[in-house]
Design a protein around this motif. Structure first.
Motif, short mmCIF file in Angstrom:
data_model
loop_
_atom_site.label_atom_id
_atom_site.label_comp_id
_atom_site.label_asym_id
_atom_site.label_seq_id
_atom_site.Cartn_x
_atom_site.Cartn_y
_atom_site.Cartn_z
N LEU A 4 -20.41 4.01 0.98
CA LEU A 4 -20.05 3.69 -0.40
C LEU A 4 -18.82 4.46 -0.87
O LEU A 4 -17.98 3.92 -1.60
CB LEU A 4 -21.24 3.99 -1.32
N GLY A 5 -18.71 5.70 -0.47
CA GLY A 5 -17.58 6.51 -0.92
C GLY A 5 -16.31 6.29 -0.12
O GLY A 5 -15.28 6.92 -0.40
N ARG A 6 -16.35 5.40 0.88
CA ARG A 6 -15.18 5.21 1.75
C ARG A 6 -14.51 3.86 1.55
O ARG A 6 -13.48 3.61 2.18
CB ARG A 6 -15.61 5.35 3.22
N ILE A 7 -15.10 2.98 0.74
CA ILE A 7 -14.57 1.62 0.70
C ILE A 7 -13.17 1.55 0.11
O ILE A 7 -12.45 0.56 0.31
CB ILE A 7 -15.52 0.69 -0.09
N PHE A 8 -12.76 2.57 -0.65
CA PHE A 8 -11.41 2.56 -1.22
C PHE A 8 -10.43 3.39 -0.38
O PHE A 8 -9.29 3.59 -0.78
CB PHE A 8 -11.42 3.10 -2.65
N ASP A 9 -10.88 3.90 0.78
CA ASP A 9 -10.00 4.67 1.66
C ASP A 9 -9.06 3.73 2.40
O ASP A 9 -9.43 2.61 2.77
CB ASP A 9 -10.81 5.46 2.69
N TYR A 19 -12.66 -11.61 -2.48
CA TYR A 19 -12.54 -11.80 -1.03
C TYR A 19 -13.46 -10.81 -0.30
O TYR A 19 -14.11 -11.15 0.68
CB TYR A 19 -11.09 -11.58 -0.61
N ASN A 20 -13.54 -9.58 -0.81
CA ASN A 20 -14.40 -8.55 -0.21
C ASN A 20 -15.86 -8.96 -0.28
O ASN A 20 -16.63 -8.77 0.67
CB ASN A 20 -14.19 -7.22 -0.93
N SER A 56 0.82 -1.20 0.00
CA SER A 56 0.00 0.00 0.00
C SER A 56 0.86 1.27 0.00
O SER A 56 0.60 2.22 -0.73
CB SER A 56 -0.93 0.00 1.22
N THR A 57 1.91 1.25 0.82
CA THR A 57 2.80 2.41 0.89
C THR A 57 3.52 2.64 -0.43
O THR A 57 3.63 3.77 -0.92
CB THR A 57 3.82 2.23 2.02
N ARG A 58 4.02 1.58 -1.05
CA ARG A 58 4.76 1.71 -2.32
C ARG A 58 3.83 2.16 -3.45
O ARG A 58 4.22 2.97 -4.29
CB ARG A 58 5.41 0.39 -2.67
N LEU A 59 2.60 1.65 -3.47
CA LEU A 59 1.66 2.08 -4.50
C LEU A 59 1.28 3.55 -4.31
O LEU A 59 1.22 4.31 -5.29
CB LEU A 59 0.40 1.21 -4.45
N ARG A 60 1.00 3.95 -3.09
CA ARG A 60 0.58 5.32 -2.83
C ARG A 60 1.69 6.32 -3.12
O ARG A 60 1.44 7.43 -3.58
CB ARG A 60 0.09 5.45 -1.38
N ASN A 61 2.93 5.93 -2.88
CA ASN A 61 4.08 6.81 -3.13
C ASN A 61 4.66 6.63 -4.53
O ASN A 61 5.72 7.21 -4.84
CB ASN A 61 5.17 6.55 -2.08
N MET A 70 -9.12 -3.10 -0.24
CA MET A 70 -9.79 -2.34 -1.29
C MET A 70 -8.96 -1.13 -1.71
O MET A 70 -8.96 -0.75 -2.89
CB MET A 70 -11.17 -1.89 -0.81
N ALA A 71 -8.25 -0.53 -0.77
CA ALA A 71 -7.37 0.59 -1.12
C ALA A 71 -6.24 0.12 -2.03
O ALA A 71 -5.87 0.81 -3.00
CB ALA A 71 -6.80 1.22 0.15
N ILE A 72 -5.69 -1.08 -1.75
CA ILE A 72 -4.65 -1.64 -2.60
C ILE A 72 -5.20 -1.93 -4.00
O ILE A 72 -4.56 -1.63 -5.01
CB ILE A 72 -4.07 -2.92 -1.95
#
Length: 476
Positions: free
Chosen positions: A416-421, A377-378, A311-316, A440-442
């Protein structure tokens, strides 16, 4: 700070006013100088005055050996100006007259000429000006009288020695008065200009101090600036609210993940201590069972750590995609098969379909596999065991679409708008399916890294549809 800004505007305005005053004085003096050097210049409108007409009238006087006369144009001027003329020889005797009063003298002594020039004679009732005309080695004098009662002549006498001093006093007085007026106007002008700037500075200080309750009525020449400050205040207020919300979610997530990590660690530590204790004699089967539990808990911890790292590597944007030309149909089918092969989900109803048997696209197959697996999985962990999950892959002219659809509980509109947070964990997650809360964020970040998009549609009580849309670099 306030006086610095006011002072700068004040000095600039005063300089402008002073320069204008000086220029006006220079222009006026220049006009007088030009008029005095060349009386024919029409600068002060003197060409229509009685004195100017009298001085220039010599042009209309005609001197001949037989006598003197005036031109027709001269006669027209005299008639138009209600004037008359007498031409005198060197002895003061009249040699020509035109429209002169009957009572006008025919012989003038020098004192008579001075008298008639200075005063209005009762006999002629005219304002008289004296001129001179040269001709045939003789000098002729002429008198031009104006009969209009509105014409007056004032004789000014002054001491030239006092004129310079008077001029200095007058000039200094004018400069002081004009300077004071300019100072007052400039002060008022600068205050009107700088007052809004003090408000700007105060607003910026408040915003810098995290006081976002700033609003000013947009008006005046700075209305656009006021409007932008109001907009900035609203955006900062919204950002601060979102930051606090994210911090609360982050703290909650840290608390949850810490608790979830402590549980497997406690199991690993407990079973390890039991195996290590010499007081207990375990059979080989029991040791294998305990080792299996330790291995499962260790894998769970490994997955959590990998999620955090990914997650950190994707976000950065520090992760380099290893793209390959893969068949997305086979990739999605294998993900479904792997999920069903998991003993925990072997009895789940998961159906796969595709519009084509082969859909080739350039992707990082490991990351896309992870994204699709997270969606499936979700759908599993947020619903009951009897739900039906449909996974579908299709290709159209513009993009490749991967859809994961279920007929489960659905997602509330506020969630609904938070599931990717990041750090968000759904409220329907079961106790047996705890995770990092980053799945879901990943998935979202993986799709964005591939230049695609992900959409979600859900209705409470009817189910959820999640779609990954990829723009193919090359498709067959």
């Amino acid at each position: 700070m306030k006086w610095k800004l006011t002072g700068r505007y004040l000095v600039s305005v005063v300089l402008i006013v002073v320069i204008v005053i000086i220029m006006n004085i220079v222009v006026v003096i220049g006009l007088f100088i030009l008029q005095s050097v060349n009386e024919n210049l029409p600068l002060l409108n003197r060409q229509t005055s009685a004195e100017s007409i009298s001085r220039s009238f010599q042009e209309h006087i005609i001197i001949t050996e037989s006598g003197a006369s005036i031109s027709e144009k001269g006669k027209e001027i005299l008639k138009k100006k209600q004037a008359w003329i007498q031409i005198l020889d060197e002895d003061g005797g009249e040699i020509y007259r035109y429209l002169a009063p009957e009572k006008a003298k025919t012989k003038y002594a020098p004192i008579d000429i001075v008298q008639i020039y200075k005063y209005v004679e009762k006999e002629v009732l005219s304002t008289v000006f004296v001129g001179e005309k040269k001709g045939f080695e003789h000098r002729y004098s002429y008198l031009v009288g104006f009969t209009t009662p509105y014409l007056e002549r004032q004789v000014l006498t002054f001491d030239s020695r006092n004129f310079a001093q008077m001029f200095k006093v007058f000039s200094v007085s004018i400069i002081i008065i004009d300077g004071f007026i300019a100072l007052c106007i400039a002060y008022i002008f600068s205050k009107r200009l700088t007052k809004p700037m003090f408000i700007f500075i105060d607003s910026i200080k408040r915003l810098a101090g995290r006081d976002y309750n700033v609003y000013h009525q947009p008006k005046g020449i700075y209305k656009d600036v006021f409007a932008n400050i109001n907009l900035l205040s609203q955006e900062l207020k919204s950002s601060e609210k979102e930051r606090k919300k994210l911090d609360a979610m982050k703290e909650e997530w840290i608390g949850n993940i810490s608790h979830d990590i402590k549980t497997p660690l406690a199991s690993i530590q407990g079973y390890a201590e039991m195996i290590k204790d010499t007081e207990y004699q375990f059979s080989m089967d029991e040791i294998r069972d305990y080792a299996g539990i330790i291995e499962g808990k260790s894998k769970y911890l490994r997955d959590v750590i990998e999620d955090l790292n990914l997650s950190t590597r994707l976000r950065n944007k520090e992760l380099t995609l290893n793209k390959k030309n893969v068949n997305i149909v086979s990739l999605v089918r294998n993900v479904v098969i792997d999920t069903l092969n998991d003993p925990r989900y072997a009895n789940r109803d998961i159906d796969f379909s595709s519009s084509h048997e082969v859909i080739k696209i350039e992707v990082d197959d490991i990351l896309i596999r992870r994204a699709i697996s997270n969606l499936i999985y979700n759908a599993i962990v947020h619903n009951h065991e009897d739900i039906s999950i449909k996974v579908h892959a299709e290709k159209n002219e513009e993009s490749t679409l991967i859809r994961v659809e279920d007929n489960g509980k659905g997602i509330k509109q506020e969630e609904l708008g938070r599931i990717f947070d990041r750090y968000y964990r759904g409220t329907n997650t079961g106790e047996l399916h705890k995770g990092s809360g980053l799945g879901m964020a990943i998935t979202h970040d993986i799709v964005i890294a591939h230049g695609g998009s992900i959409q979600v549609h859900s209705t409470v009580g009817q189910g959820t549809v999640l779609e990954i849309i990829l723009e193919p670099n090359s498709a067959k």
